[in-house]
Motif scaffolding. Structure first.
Motif, PDB file in Angstrom:
ATOM      1  N   TYR A  48       0.953  -1.070  -0.075  1.00  0.00           N
ATOM      2  CA  TYR A  48      -0.003  -0.038   0.164  1.00  0.00           C
ATOM      3  C   TYR A  48       0.945   1.252  -0.016  1.00  0.00           C
ATOM      4  N   ASP A  49       0.541   2.315  -0.980  1.00  0.00           N
ATOM      5  CA  ASP A  49       1.117   3.548  -0.957  1.00  0.00           C
ATOM      6  C   ASP A  49       0.279   4.569  -0.072  1.00  0.00           C
ATOM      7  N   ILE A  50       0.755   5.108   0.864  1.00  0.00           N
ATOM      8  CA  ILE A  50      -0.075   6.051   1.610  1.00  0.00           C
ATOM      9  C   ILE A  50      -0.081   7.415   1.240  1.00  0.00           C
ATOM     10  N   LYS A  51      -0.931   8.171   1.145  1.00  0.00           N
ATOM     11  CA  LYS A  51      -0.819   9.489   0.783  1.00  0.00           C
ATOM     12  C   LYS A  51      -0.118  10.401   1.517  1.00  0.00           C
ATOM     13  N   PRO A  52       0.841  11.197   0.673  1.00  0.00           N
ATOM     14  CA  PRO A  52       2.010  12.093   1.575  1.00  0.00           C
ATOM     15  C   PRO A  52       1.299  12.623   2.757  1.00  0.00           C
ATOM     16  N   ALA A  53       1.937  12.951   3.771  1.00  0.00           N
ATOM     17  CA  ALA A  53       1.646  13.413   5.083  1.00  0.00           C
ATOM     18  C   ALA A  53       0.738  12.791   5.732  1.00  0.00           C
ATOM     19  N   LYS A  54       0.450  11.450   5.421  1.00  0.00           N
ATOM     20  CA  LYS A  54      -0.813  10.684   6.213  1.00  0.00           C
ATOM     21  C   LYS A  54      -0.430   9.503   6.529  1.00  0.00           C
ATOM     22  N   THR A  55       1.194   9.307   6.579  1.00  0.00           N
ATOM     23  CA  THR A  55       1.561   8.154   6.982  1.00  0.00           C
ATOM     24  C   THR A  55       1.550   7.803   8.412  1.00  0.00           C
ATOM     25  N   LYS A  56       1.870   8.806   9.339  1.00  0.00           N
ATOM     26  CA  LYS A  56       1.699   8.748  10.808  1.00  0.00           C
ATOM     27  C   LYS A  56       0.265   8.440  11.036  1.00  0.00           C
ATOM     28  N   GLU A  57      -0.688   9.204  10.561  1.00  0.00           N
ATOM     29  CA  GLU A  57      -2.235   8.867  11.008  1.00  0.00           C
ATOM     30  C   GLU A  57      -2.628   7.663  10.224  1.00  0.00           C
ATOM     31  N   CYS A  58      -2.138   7.067   9.171  1.00  0.00           N
ATOM     32  CA  CYS A  58      -2.548   5.944   8.905  1.00  0.00           C
ATOM     33  C   CYS A  58      -2.077   4.723   9.795  1.00  0.00           C
ATOM     34  N   GLU A  60      -1.042   4.932  12.854  1.00  0.00           N
ATOM     35  CA  GLU A  60      -1.793   4.945  14.169  1.00  0.00           C
ATOM     36  C   GLU A  60      -3.049   4.417  14.182  1.00  0.00           C
ATOM     37  N   LEU A  61      -3.850   4.463  13.041  1.00  0.00           N
ATOM     38  CA  LEU A  61      -5.287   3.787  13.012  1.00  0.00           C
ATOM     39  C   LEU A  61      -5.011   2.310  12.891  1.00  0.00           C
ATOM     40  N   ILE A  62      -4.011   1.844  12.012  1.00  0.00           N
ATOM     41  CA  ILE A  62      -3.695   0.407  11.809  1.00  0.00           C
ATOM     42  C   ILE A  62      -3.263  -0.295  13.000  1.00  0.00           C
ATOM     43  N   LYS A 112     -18.841  -6.421  10.255  1.00  0.00           N
ATOM     44  CA  LYS A 112     -19.144  -4.502  10.301  1.00  0.00           C
ATOM     45  C   LYS A 112     -18.170  -3.964  11.082  1.00  0.00           C
ATOM     46  N   GLU A 113     -17.815  -4.520  12.186  1.00  0.00           N
ATOM     47  CA  GLU A 113     -16.708  -3.922  12.953  1.00  0.00           C
ATOM     48  C   GLU A 113     -15.562  -3.498  12.355  1.00  0.00           C
ATOM     49  N   TRP A 114     -14.954  -4.523  11.534  1.00  0.00           N
ATOM     50  CA  TRP A 114     -13.885  -4.277  10.850  1.00  0.00           C
ATOM     51  C   TRP A 114     -13.856  -3.426   9.652  1.00  0.00           C
ATOM     52  N   GLN A 115     -14.970  -3.497   9.083  1.00  0.00           N
ATOM     53  CA  GLN A 115     -15.237  -2.749   7.903  1.00  0.00           C
ATOM     54  C   GLN A 115     -15.344  -1.201   8.306  1.00  0.00           C
ATOM     55  N   GLY A 116     -16.123  -0.984   9.594  1.00  0.00           N
ATOM     56  CA  GLY A 116     -16.123   0.362   9.826  1.00  0.00           C
ATOM     57  C   GLY A 116     -14.921   0.852  10.212  1.00  0.00           C
ATOM     58  N   LYS A 117     -13.783  -0.094  10.730  1.00  0.00           N
ATOM     59  CA  LYS A 117     -12.294   0.793  11.019  1.00  0.00           C
ATOM     60  C   LYS A 117     -11.720   0.743   9.544  1.00  0.00           C
ATOM     61  N   LEU A 118     -11.879  -0.095   8.810  1.00  0.00           N
ATOM     62  CA  LEU A 118     -11.278  -0.040   7.306  1.00  0.00           C
ATOM     63  C   LEU A 118     -11.797   1.400   6.687  1.00  0.00           C
ATOM     64  N   SER A 119     -13.068   1.672   6.830  1.00  0.00           N
ATOM     65  CA  SER A 119     -13.528   2.949   6.072  1.00  0.00           C
ATOM     66  C   SER A 119     -12.766   4.020   6.688  1.00  0.00           C
ATOM     67  N   ILE A 121      -9.424   4.025   7.279  1.00  0.00           N
ATOM     68  CA  ILE A 121      -8.019   3.869   6.532  1.00  0.00           C
ATOM     69  C   ILE A 121      -8.112   3.723   5.306  1.00  0.00           C
ATOM     70  N   LEU A 122      -8.853   3.461   4.603  1.00  0.00           N
ATOM     71  CA  LEU A 122      -8.972   3.385   3.029  1.00  0.00           C
ATOM     72  C   LEU A 122      -8.723   4.943   2.459  1.00  0.00           C
ATOM     73  N   PRO A 123      -9.414   5.943   2.995  1.00  0.00           N
ATOM     74  CA  PRO A 123      -9.165   7.330   2.243  1.00  0.00           C
ATOM     75  C   PRO A 123      -7.674   7.825   2.430  1.00  0.00           C
ATOM     76  N   LEU A 124      -6.929   7.156   3.334  1.00  0.00           N
ATOM     77  CA  LEU A 124      -5.634   7.665   3.597  1.00  0.00           C
ATOM     78  C   LEU A 124      -4.600   6.795   2.580  1.00  0.00           C
ATOM     79  N   LEU A 125      -5.070   6.158   1.880  1.00  0.00           N
ATOM     80  CA  LEU A 125      -4.477   5.306   0.976  1.00  0.00           C
ATOM     81  C   LEU A 125      -4.341   5.884  -0.465  1.00  0.00           C
ATOM     82  N   LYS A 126      -3.124   5.892  -0.978  1.00  0.00           N
ATOM     83  CA  LYS A 126      -3.119   6.431  -2.722  1.00  0.00           C
ATOM     84  C   LYS A 126      -3.407   5.110  -3.578  1.00  0.00           C
ATOM     85  N   THR A 127      -2.536   4.160  -3.079  1.00  0.00           N
ATOM     86  CA  THR A 127      -2.748   2.692  -4.274  1.00  0.00           C
ATOM     87  C   THR A 127      -2.734   1.626  -3.273  1.00  0.00           C
ATOM     88  N   MET A 128      -3.148   0.428  -3.798  1.00  0.00           N
ATOM     89  CA  MET A 128      -3.221  -0.791  -3.200  1.00  0.00           C
ATOM     90  C   MET A 128      -2.792  -1.590  -4.256  1.00  0.00           C
TER      91      MET A 128
END
Length: 251
Positions: A48-58, A60-62, A112-119, A121-128
Motif C-alpha cells: 500500500y502506498d499511503i498519501k503523503p503526510a498521512k503515514t503517521k495517521e494511517c 496509528e489507525l492500523i 461490520k466492526e472491521w469494515q467500520g475501522k477500514l473505512s 483507513i482507506l481514504p488515507l491510501l493512494k494505491t493498493m
C-alpha cells in the motif's frame, strides 16, 4: 558425439509419439521432474502506498484496529518502508488454499466492526497492490534470531518461469545463504500479479550490518560467480529496507 546424437534422436522420436516439442530439455529438466511448489498454502503479498503526510495517521489507525482483521486469518508480517520507497507499507498473509482465502474474504466483508475501522483507513491510501505467491519448493518460511530489520528484494525475471531461470536463481540465493551475510526468511514466486516475479525476504540485525554484509558479498568470489550466472535471466530488480510494525509476527 555419436552416442549423444543417438540419445537425442531417441528422445526426439519419443517426443513425436507423445506430440511433444523435440527440445532436449523437455525430458531432462530438473524443474520438470523435481520438487514442485506446494499448491495448497498460498501467500497474499500486499503493498500500500499511503498519501503523503498521512503515514503517521494511517499507521496509528492500523496499530489500533488491526486486531479486528487478525481475527480472520494469519498475518506473517507487516512492515513500513524505511529505504527504497516512501510512505509505503508491505504485508504478507497466509492461507491454507484458495478456498480458505475466499472464505476469509467473505467473512471480512460481513464483519461490520472491521469494515467500520477500514473505512477510516482507506481514504488515507493512494494505491493498493496485491499478489498471490507460493514459497518456492526449496525454501521454508524462516524465523529471525531476534528483532531487526528486513530487506525485500523483488526480481523481475525473463519470461519462461523456473524451467528457464530457476536453477541459476537458486544457486545465487544459496551462495548468499552459505556465506551467512543475512538470514533468509522466504522466497516467494508470484502466481497472480506480474508473472516471473520473485520476492526474496531477508533479515538483518541492522541497516549497518546489511551494508557490511553487502560489501563482503561483493568481494566473495563464490557469490559473484553465482550472481553473474543468474543475472542473464534478469529483467530488473528493486529493494526496500523494511521496519516491522509492533503487531507484526516477524519482528
Amino acid at each position: 558425439m555419436l552416442g549423444s546424437f543417438t540419445a537425442f534422436a531417441r528422445r526426439a522420436a519419443l517426443c513425436k509419439i507423445l506430440h511433444q516439442p523435440t527440445l532436449p530439455w523437455v525430458l531432462s529438466s530438473p524443474f520438470g521432474t523435481g520438487p514442485q511448489q506446494d499448491t495448497g498454502t498460498i501467500f497474499e503479498l500486499r503493498t500500500y502506498d499511503i498519501k503523503p503526510a498521512k503515514t503517521k495517521e494511517c499507521m496509528e489507525l492500523i496499530n489500533r484496529d488491526i486486531r479486528f482483521r487478525l481475527a480472520h486469518s494469519e498475518l506473517i508480517g507487516f512492515w513500513t518502508a524505511e529505504l527504497g520507497s516512501m510512505n509505503t507499507v508491505f504485508h504478507i498473509w497466509k492461507y491454507d488454499n484458495f478456498a480458505h482465502r475466499a472464505a476469509v474474504r467473505k467473512a471480512i466483508a460481513s464483519d461490520k466492526e472491521w469494515q467500520g475501522k477500514l473505512s477510516a483507513i482507506l481514504p488515507l491510501l493512494k494505491t493498493m497492490d496485491m499478489e498471490i505467491a507460493y514459497l518456492v519448493p526449496w525454501c521454508e518460511l524462516g524465523t529471525p534470531p531476534k528483532e531487526g530489520v528486513y530487506e525485500l528484494i523483488t526480481y523481475q525475471q525473463k519470461p519462461g518461469g523456473p524451467a528457464l531461470w530457476g536453477q541459476s536463481f537458486k544457486a545465487a540465493i544459496d551462495a548468499h545463504v552459505r556465506a551467512s551475510y543475512a538470514k533468509l526468511i522466504g522466497v516467494f514466486h508470484t502466481e497472480y500479479g506480474l508473472l516471473n516475479t520473485v520476492h526474496v525476504l531477508w533479515w538483518h540485525e541492522s541497516a549497518d550490518s546489511r551494508a557490511a554484509g553487502r560489501h563482503r558479498a561483493h568481494e566473495d568470489a563464490r557469490v559473484v560467480a553465482a550472481v553473474r550466472e543468474s543475472v542473464q535471466f534478469l529483467e530488473s530488480q528493486r529493494n526496500m529496507l523494511l521496519i516491522p510494525a509492533p503487531f507484526s509476527s516477524l519482528k
